[in-house]
Design an enzyme around this catalytic site. Structure first.
Site, PDB file in Angstrom:
ATOM      1  N   HIS A  33       0.853  -1.196   0.000  1.00  0.00           N
ATOM      2  CA  HIS A  33       0.000   0.000   0.000  1.00  0.00           C
ATOM      3  C   HIS A  33       0.892   1.250   0.000  1.00  0.00           C
ATOM      4  O   HIS A  33       0.834   2.086   0.903  1.00  0.00           O
ATOM      5  CB  HIS A  33      -0.919  -0.017   1.223  1.00  0.00           C
ATOM      6  CG  HIS A  33      -2.196   0.735   1.040  1.00  0.00           C
ATOM      7  ND1 HIS A  33      -2.250   2.095   0.876  1.00  0.00           N
ATOM      8  CD2 HIS A  33      -3.483   0.292   0.996  1.00  0.00           C
ATOM      9  CE1 HIS A  33      -3.514   2.472   0.770  1.00  0.00           C
ATOM     10  NE2 HIS A  33      -4.284   1.396   0.834  1.00  0.00           N
TER      11      HIS A  33
ATOM     12  N   GLU B  11      -0.644   0.949  -5.710  1.00  0.00           N
ATOM     13  CA  GLU B  11      -0.465  -0.272  -4.924  1.00  0.00           C
ATOM     14  C   GLU B  11      -0.269  -1.476  -5.844  1.00  0.00           C
ATOM     15  O   GLU B  11      -1.232  -1.977  -6.429  1.00  0.00           O
ATOM     16  CB  GLU B  11      -1.688  -0.499  -4.031  1.00  0.00           C
ATOM     17  CG  GLU B  11      -2.061   0.698  -3.165  1.00  0.00           C
ATOM     18  CD  GLU B  11      -3.418   0.530  -2.514  1.00  0.00           C
ATOM     19  OE1 GLU B  11      -3.782  -0.629  -2.177  1.00  0.00           O
ATOM     20  OE2 GLU B  11      -4.132   1.546  -2.350  1.00  0.00           O
TER      21      GLU B  11
END
Length: 335
Positions: free
Chosen positions: A184, A295
Site C-alpha cells: 500500500h 499499490e
C-alpha cells in the site's frame, strides 16, 4: 523529522523515529527509515541533497497507529479485500477476521502492523541493506487463520541508484499455500517543498479497469479505460484529477511501473515493480490530501473467489518446499 545530511556517512544507524525504534539507512544521495516493530514499514525515502520526501511519512504517530496503511510502504499479505473474510483453496476453507465491518470484508491481511524480526543488516561499497523476517508456524497467531508454515523475508537495499525491495517467500510446510501479496505504497505529491500538486504528472502501466461493486469487490467484469485513464497509461495525467479507489490490470510486461514527474523541478520518481505484480490499486483519498497510493498486487482483489482461471486472477500456488521472489525499485531520474 527534519531532513539532515547524515554526519556519520553511508551505513545503517538505529534511531528513534517519532518515539518508535527504527533503522535509518544512508547511502548518498538517499536516505530511508524502516520501523521493524510496527509492520516492518519503510516510512521514509528521501533525496537528502535535494530535500525531497518521496514517501508519506507519519508525523502524528497516533494516526499512524490508527491508519497504518496510509503511510510508508505497508506489507499487504494478502492484499486488499476478501468477501466475508472467506475463501477456499485446494479444498481448505479459510476464514479471516472481518476488519472492514461496513462492507463485511477482510482487509489487507496480517503483517502491516505486526512486529518483524531484524534478521540481517550490512553494508558494502555499493550500498547498505536491512533484512526483516516473519516466520509463521503453529506457534503464531497468523497460523490460526492461515495454517501454513512459511518464511517471509523482506530486504531493503539503499544505494546511489535508489531503493530496492526484495521479497522472498519460502513454503516450509507440507502443503501448497495460496500466495497473494501487495504493498500500500503512499507517495507524496508534491515531494518537493518548492512544488505544488498541479506541478505533477502521473503515468501508470495499466491496460484494463476491473469493475468493483459497492463492497469494493470485483464484479467479474473488465472495463475499457476512460479518457482520463488512457492519459494515465500513456502521456500521463494529474494524480488528483478526481477521487480514486480503482483497480486495474497491469500492462503485463517487465516495464510495469509508475512514473511521477515534477514538472517544476524537472525530475521524476520511478516505481518499477516488474512483471511479478499483475495488478494495481490506485487510491488518492479525496484527491486533495497531498498523497496517493499506487499499490502493486500479485493478484486481483478477492482473487480466490473470482471464477476465472488463476492466470487471469494472479492467484499463485506455492507448493511445499518452493520459493517465490520479486524485486521492486524506487529511484529518481532527471526530466
Amino acid at each position: 523529522m527534519a531532513i539532515e545530511e547524515n554526519k556519520q556517512g553511508n551505513g545503517i544507524n538505529p534511531i528513534t523515529f517519532n518515539g518508535r525504534r527504527a533503522y535509518e539507512l544512508n547511502f548518498s544521495p538517499y536516505q530511508a527509515v524502516v520501523i521493524p516493530e510496527f509492520g516492518g514499514n519503510l516510512v521514509a525515502f528521501r533525496h537528502v541533497e535535494k530535500g525531497y520526501r518521496f514517501i508519506r511519512e507519519p508525523e502524528d504517530m497516533e494516526d499512524f497507529k490508527q491508519n497504518p496503511c496510509l503511510y510508508g510502504i505497508p506489507v499487504l499479505f494478502p492484499p486488499n479485500r476478501y468477501e466475508d473474510g472467506t475463501f477456499k483453496f485446494q479444498g481448505h476453507v479459510y476464514k479471516f477476521p472481518i476488519n472492514e465491518k461496513s462492507k463485511n470484508n477482510h482487509l489487507h491481511g496480517f503483517f502491516y502492523d505486526r512486529p518483524w524480526d531484524v534478521s540481517g543488516q550490512g553494508q558494502t561499497e555499493n550500498g547498505c541493506y536491512l533484512e526483516l523476517t516473519q516466520k509463521i508456524d503453529e506457534q503464531t497467531e497468523v497460523y490460526r487463520y492461515f495454517p501454513h508454515q512459511f518464511r517471509f523475508i523482506l530486504r531493503y537495499t539503499l544505494s546511489s541508484q535508489g531503493l530496492s525491495q526484495n521479497v522472498t517467500i519460502n513454503n516450509e510446510g507440507p502443503n501448497a499455500m495460496p500466495l497473494m501479496l501487495g504493498f500500500h505504497t503512499s507517495i507524496n505529491a508534491p515531494f518537493a517543498r518548492t512544488s505544488k500538486p498541479e506541478d505533477y504528472t502521473l503515468h501508470l502501466s495499466i491496460q484494463d479497469r476491473i469493475e468493483l461493486n459497492d463492497r469494493s469487490l470485483p464484479t467479474g467484469q473488465k472495463l475499457p479505460l476512460d479518457e482520463y485513464e488512457k492519459k494515465l497509461a500513456n502521456e500521463g495525467a494529474s494524480p488528483y484529477f478526481k477521487p480514486l479507489d480503482h483497480h486495474y490490470a497491469a500492462a503485463g510486461n517487465e516495464e510495469n511501473r509508475m512514473i511521477l514527474t515534477d514538472n517544476n523541478e524537472k525530475v521524476s520518481l520511478v516505481y518499477h515493480t516488474g512483471e511479478q505484480y499483475h495488478f494495481w490499486m490506485l487510491y488518492n483519498k479525496d484527491a486533495k490530501s497531498g498523497f496517493f497510493c499506487p499499490e502493486p498486487q500479485t493478484s486481483m482483489v478477492n482473487s480466490p473467489n473470482i471464477p476465472w482461471p488463476t492466470d487471469e486472477t494472479g492467484l499463485i500456488e506455492l507448493k511445499a518446499g518452493e520459493t517465490w521472489s520479486a524485486e521492486s525499485r524506487l529511484y529518481m531520474t532527471k526530466g
